[in-house]
Structures are given as structure tokens and as C-alpha cells.
Design an enzyme around this catalytic site. Sequence first.
Site, PDB file in Angstrom:
ATOM      1  N   GLY A   1      -1.501  10.656  -1.265  1.00 20.90           N
ATOM      2  CA  GLY A   1      -2.708  10.242  -1.957  1.00 20.90           C
ATOM      3  C   GLY A   1      -3.937  10.489  -1.103  1.00 20.90           C
ATOM      4  O   GLY A   1      -3.856  10.748   0.097  1.00 20.90           O
ATOM      5  N   CYS A   2      -5.112  10.388  -1.739  1.00 18.57           N
ATOM      6  CA  CYS A   2      -6.361  10.682  -1.034  1.00 18.57           C
ATOM      7  C   CYS A   2      -6.705   9.595  -0.017  1.00 18.57           C
ATOM      8  O   CYS A   2      -6.984   9.904   1.152  1.00 18.57           O
ATOM      9  CB  CYS A   2      -7.489  10.877  -2.028  1.00 18.57           C
ATOM     10  SG  CYS A   2      -7.627   9.580  -3.279  1.00 18.57           S
ATOM     11  N   TYR A   3      -6.679   8.340  -0.422  1.00 18.86           N
ATOM     12  CA  TYR A   3      -6.934   7.270   0.547  1.00 18.86           C
ATOM     13  C   TYR A   3      -5.927   7.312   1.695  1.00 18.86           C
ATOM     14  O   TYR A   3      -6.320   7.240   2.873  1.00 18.86           O
ATOM     15  CB  TYR A   3      -6.868   5.903  -0.136  1.00 18.86           C
ATOM     16  CG  TYR A   3      -8.068   5.520  -0.953  1.00 18.86           C
ATOM     17  CD1 TYR A   3      -9.356   5.524  -0.410  1.00 18.86           C
ATOM     18  CD2 TYR A   3      -7.928   5.102  -2.275  1.00 18.86           C
ATOM     19  CE1 TYR A   3     -10.455   5.141  -1.166  1.00 18.86           C
ATOM     20  CE2 TYR A   3      -9.020   4.710  -3.039  1.00 18.86           C
ATOM     21  CZ  TYR A   3     -10.277   4.731  -2.477  1.00 18.86           C
ATOM     22  OH  TYR A   3     -11.369   4.342  -3.226  1.00 18.86           O
TER      23      TYR A   3
END
Length: 324
Positions: free
Chosen positions: A149-151
Site C-alpha cells: 500500500g501507499c502509506y
Amino acid sequence: MNKTKIGIVGASGYSGQELIRLLLRHPGAEIVCYTSRQYSGKAVADVFPKFRGLTDAKFVESSPDTVGGDVVFLALPHGVAAEYAVALLAKGKKVLDLSADFRLKSPATYKEFYEHDHPAPDLLKQAVYGLPERYRADIKKAQLVACPGCYPTSIILGTLPVLQQAKSVIVSSMSGVSGAGRKVSEEYIFPEVNESARAYGIPKHRHLSEIEEQLGQTISFTPHLVPLNRGIVSTIYVDAAVPDPLPLYREFYRHERFVRVTDSLPDTKNVEFTNFCDISARFDKRTNRLVVVSAIDNLTKGAAGQAVQCFNLVCGYEETTGLL
């Protein structure tokens, strides 16, 4: 260079569009299948004029059994991607999944955070977490890559160099609105997000499960939505006595082409449309705590760019191909 035939499932979402942008310029990739239920039958360049002159292809509707390509990118919501992965792997295809379906090893943790049983729990052990800076050797041999994921990408990369010294980790992150996906929802329309910033997902954002599994410890994580199109900045507070962190970070990432350790604090404008993660760190003597700041483009290093980076490893291309 012999080109690898590519399928992109969910090609009309933000991550799907970014995959198209990157793979159309990749010298080793040939996109043979663009799927979109919403735009099936329409020319890709008519729906997204930025691709005019680059492709004459049309979007097609697909099922798990009909997707073309030897390597398939799944840019689908969680819960949906797993069905495709099962069918595609059975056909011998390599799968790079941008959803959350295979990022966790524990079916119980998946159920806790995603609120339903995992649709293909037998594949969880097979999937390789697609963070090249940590799992490069495993990604090269993988049939199924679970792209992070991005986070988590921004937080894990920011924490790894001092993970062994970290007694506790607290994170505050800010993300652009594209992180919510390409959908019509009142809370994400322009008048609701412009000139405003808000926290959300407290205390258990779904990405928290992925971050904690990778770091091997419980952390505090607060994400915020800010009025940007794209980009993430994470400020990471690490309870670790590291008085001179920058040399340590530079040495840790010395051979990593897509991690830049900077003297100045990272800024989203300097990573936009790139696959770079910019990181800097300061030691706070008053609190005996390390403050790390990382910045990425949530759609590139946080999604499609990292997926292409993994694709290069899986297929034997130079890791930076199509990304620099």
C-alpha cells in the site's frame, strides 16, 4: 528485447491509468489487454485523451478466465482481486496484485481489518510482499507479488534503517485525494476537500495491519486527507537514540536507486510522477526521539511504479526500466 505481453485488470482507475502511462513507455512491455467494466468497448485514448497517439486499444470487459497477457497487473478492489489471482495463477501466469488481498500472511488479521474472510487463504503463504528494497531476491522468483500500500511504503522505508533500535513508532501521514480511488463520493468531491484537511481511519486504518506485520511491532498511525491530487508525506517518530541519523540512512540505502536520502526535508512536489521515495531524518535531543520524514507519489512508488519495479525483477529486466 523480446517484449512481455501484459494484461491490466482495472485499467481505468487511478492506479490502472498510472500503469498504462508507465508500461506504454517500457521497452520490454506490450499491453495486450486493458479491462474496464465501466468503459468496455471504448477506446482507451477516447476515455483518457492523454494517451492519444500512444495506443489504439479498446477497453474490454473481462472475467478471471479471459484476461490476456503472460503477466497480469490487478488494479482492483480488495476481495475482487483474489478471484482473478486464483484463476490466472492456475493458467501459469504471473500476477502483480495492487490490492490488499495478499499483503498479509494471517487470514485472521485480514478478516479483522477487512471485515470478511479471505477469499483465497491458501495463496497467502505463496505471495511475496512487493517491496524491492527489502524482498528483492524473493520477488525475482515470485509468481504472485503483493504490491504494498501507499502509506505502508512511505512508513516502512522510513523506518527500516532504525527498526532494530526502535522501542516505539508513532506516525502521522498526509495523503492526496487520489489515494481514495477514482470513484464518485460526496466526501471526496472538490468542495468537500478543497481548502480543508482532516484525519480519518482512527484508530485502525486498514493499512495499519500491513505496516505492523512488516515492522513486527504495534504502532500508532493517523492518516490525514489533504487537498492534493497525489502525494504522501509521512512523519515518523521513532523512540530510538540515533544522534546522527543521515549517515546511517545513506549507508542503509546506498545501493537503492529509488530511495533518496536528502539533507532537506522531503516535499511531495519533488517526487510527483516519479518512483522515488525521499527520506530525511532529525534527532530531537529534548525527547531523545528520532523524527523521520518520507515523501512518495502515492500512485507511482505507492502503487503502479512500485508494481512496475517488481515486474522488472520478476521478468529479468533492469530494475529501473521504464521508471527513469
